[in-house]
Design an enzyme around this catalytic site. Structure first.
Site, PDB file in Angstrom:
ATOM      1  N   HIS A 293       2.336 -11.540  14.269  1.00  0.00           N
ATOM      2  CA  HIS A 293       3.368 -12.078  15.162  1.00  0.00           C
ATOM      3  C   HIS A 293       3.094 -13.532  15.571  1.00  0.00           C
ATOM      4  O   HIS A 293       3.945 -14.188  16.170  1.00  0.00           O
ATOM      5  CB  HIS A 293       3.443 -11.202  16.423  1.00  0.00           C
ATOM      6  CG  HIS A 293       4.773 -11.238  17.102  1.00  0.00           C
ATOM      7  ND1 HIS A 293       5.856 -11.963  16.630  1.00  0.00           N
ATOM      8  CD2 HIS A 293       5.214 -10.630  18.242  1.00  0.00           C
ATOM      9  CE1 HIS A 293       6.883 -11.804  17.430  1.00  0.00           C
ATOM     10  NE2 HIS A 293       6.517 -11.001  18.429  1.00  0.00           N
TER      11      HIS A 293
ATOM     12  N   THR B 245       0.850  -1.192   0.000  1.00  0.00           N
ATOM     13  CA  THR B 245       0.000   0.000   0.000  1.00  0.00           C
ATOM     14  C   THR B 245       0.885   1.240   0.000  1.00  0.00           C
ATOM     15  O   THR B 245       1.915   1.276   0.671  1.00  0.00           O
ATOM     16  CB  THR B 245      -0.949   0.012   1.220  1.00  0.00           C
ATOM     17  OG1 THR B 245      -1.765   1.194   1.182  1.00  0.00           O
ATOM     18  CG2 THR B 245      -0.185  -0.017   2.527  1.00  0.00           C
TER      19      THR B 245
END
Length: 431
Positions: free
Chosen positions: A402, A349
């Protein structure tokens, strides 16, 4: 009459919203003519006629939600002007009767109904092709109140359901007479802060796509252990390379050499070295993808969309630039197809086109990584202990999940992208 139904849209899409009707009642249509535009979670789709005929009735209005397989209109055979005139006269007669019912006394109404019942003793709950006969105003009210016309009892000796019948049924069912939209508006108004009372506001309904974007952005923050790491890239080498080769590149490929092809190539190179960024979680499994379908976030009028550049590792710089250009144009024109938005293994993006200096991009689930680009800003940089130079610098950000990507792996991934971008010659030669 022929039923016009909502067709199968896509494997993951089961409903849509009527955006606009492209025809009106009485229009003649041919097979293949577009009838209505549906807004889905991802793209707008035009539903076409499967038969020739004349539009008899539109059962849904713009803004109504519809499901796959639901009937939204009726199509009849072609009619002459005389038959259409008869229909018009019938509608006018119906309206006149409705007005008469509102003004006549109960005794007169009873006498009139008995007269009609004598003329048609067997006309009870008449239907056309098994469909309950109802006036347009009754159908509209039924939609607003959520009433099934097939369950409504009517006092009309001819079996036609009228608004009063719908209201009576709603009362008996314990439903309120207020239309759904009014109830929603009243509920929302009650929740407004008293501090804003008396101040001018404008209430705008969220489009289906905007609702979907909002829902998914919140969901990913609730399900993923999302973290963001940052780095900065010296864009000097890329800018000098583009300056030297842009004219020749344009002449040879009929497309400009932009920044996105460099970043796409760098992302692919980093993904090959750190494959967990090119994966997703399915239950208790990690699915490592052996392909490189890179999503490119594009701002459209209805909200952000992410068309996918397929097999980016197999495309040249020119191929990537052409594909991104085509997809971006389709996004702006609202012409993207569903298969151009589905899938994707990683997303890029670029907030820099809006002037963003730094941001924390949100994951495009079920992907586990997204790279954020930002504005190129000239800043004084220390070349060594004695020299300072103004350099074109860009901050880059990597948001990652994560749960399967460790911090060290994420930092190394971003450092690899920085390394490739600051030495782009090899990328260009390989592309």
């Amino acid at each position: 009459m022929i039923e016009v139904k909502v067709p199968e849209l896509a494997e993951s899409i089961t409903e849509g919203t009527i955006s606009q009707w492209l025809i009106k009642v009485g229009d003649k249509v041919e097979k293949g003519d577009n009838l209505v535009e549906l807004e889905t979670d991802k793209v707008n789709i035009e539903v076409s006629a499967e038969n020739d005929g004349v539009i008899k009735e539109l059962l849904k209005e713009p803004g109504d939600n519809v499901e796959v397989g639901e009937i939204i209109a009726y199509l009849g055979g072609g009619e002459s002007s005389s038959s259409q005139s008869k229909d018009q006269q019938a509608n006018e007669t119906e309206q006149a009767e409705a007005k008469k019912e509102e003004t006549e006394s109960p005794e007169e109404a009873k006498s009139d109904q008995e007269s009609k019942a004598h003329a048609a003793p067997e006309a009870n709950q008449q239907s056309e092709n098994g469909r309950t006969v109802a006036s347009p105003s009754a159908r509209k009210l039924a939609r607003e109140l959520g009433v099934d016309l097939n369950e409504v009892n009517t006092k009309d000796p001819l079996g036609r359901v009228r608004p009063d019948d719908v209201k009576a049924h709603a009362d008996q069912s314990g439903q309120k007479e207020a239309p759904k939209q009014e109830k929603k508006q009243e509920k929302q108004e009650n929740k407004q802060s008293q501090a804003n009372e008396g101040k001018p506001v404008e209430r705008v309904k969220m489009s289906r796509r905007r609702q979907t974007i909002a829902k998914r952005l919140v969901e990913v923050q609730h399900t993923a252990a999302m973290l963001t790491t940052f780095n900065e890239v010296d864009m000097t080498a890329i800018m000098e390379l583009r300056k030297r080769r842009k004219d020749k590149f344009l002449e040879d490929n009929d497309v400009k050499l932009g920044f996105m092809s460099f970043f796409t190539k760098a992302v692919v190179g980093a993904l090959k070295k750190y494959p967990r960024l090119n994966a997703e979680i399915q239950d208790t499994d990690i699915v490592l993808k052996k392909f490189y379908d890179i999503g490119i976030a594009v701002g459209a009028e209805e909200g952000l969309v992410v068309p996918v550049v397929r097999d980016a590792d197999k495309l040249s710089f020119a191929g990537i630039e052409q594909e991104i250009g085509n997809l971006a144009k389709k996004a702006r024109d609202n012409k993207l197809k569903l298969d151009e938005l589905q899938g994707g293994s990683f997303t890029i993006t670029n907030g820099g086109i809006f002037g963003s200096m730094l941001s924390t991009p949100i994951l495009n689930a079920p992907q586990v990584g997204i790279l954020g680009m930002h504005k190129i800003q000239w800043r004084p940089m220390a070349i060594d202990q004695e020299r300072m130079e103004n350099r074109p610098m860009m901050y880059i950000a990597l948001s990652y999940d994560h749960r399967i990507v460790d911090g060290g792996e994420a930092v190394s991934f971003l450092a690899k992208i920085k390394e490739l971008l600051e030495d782009p010659e090899q990328l260009l030669l390989e592309g």
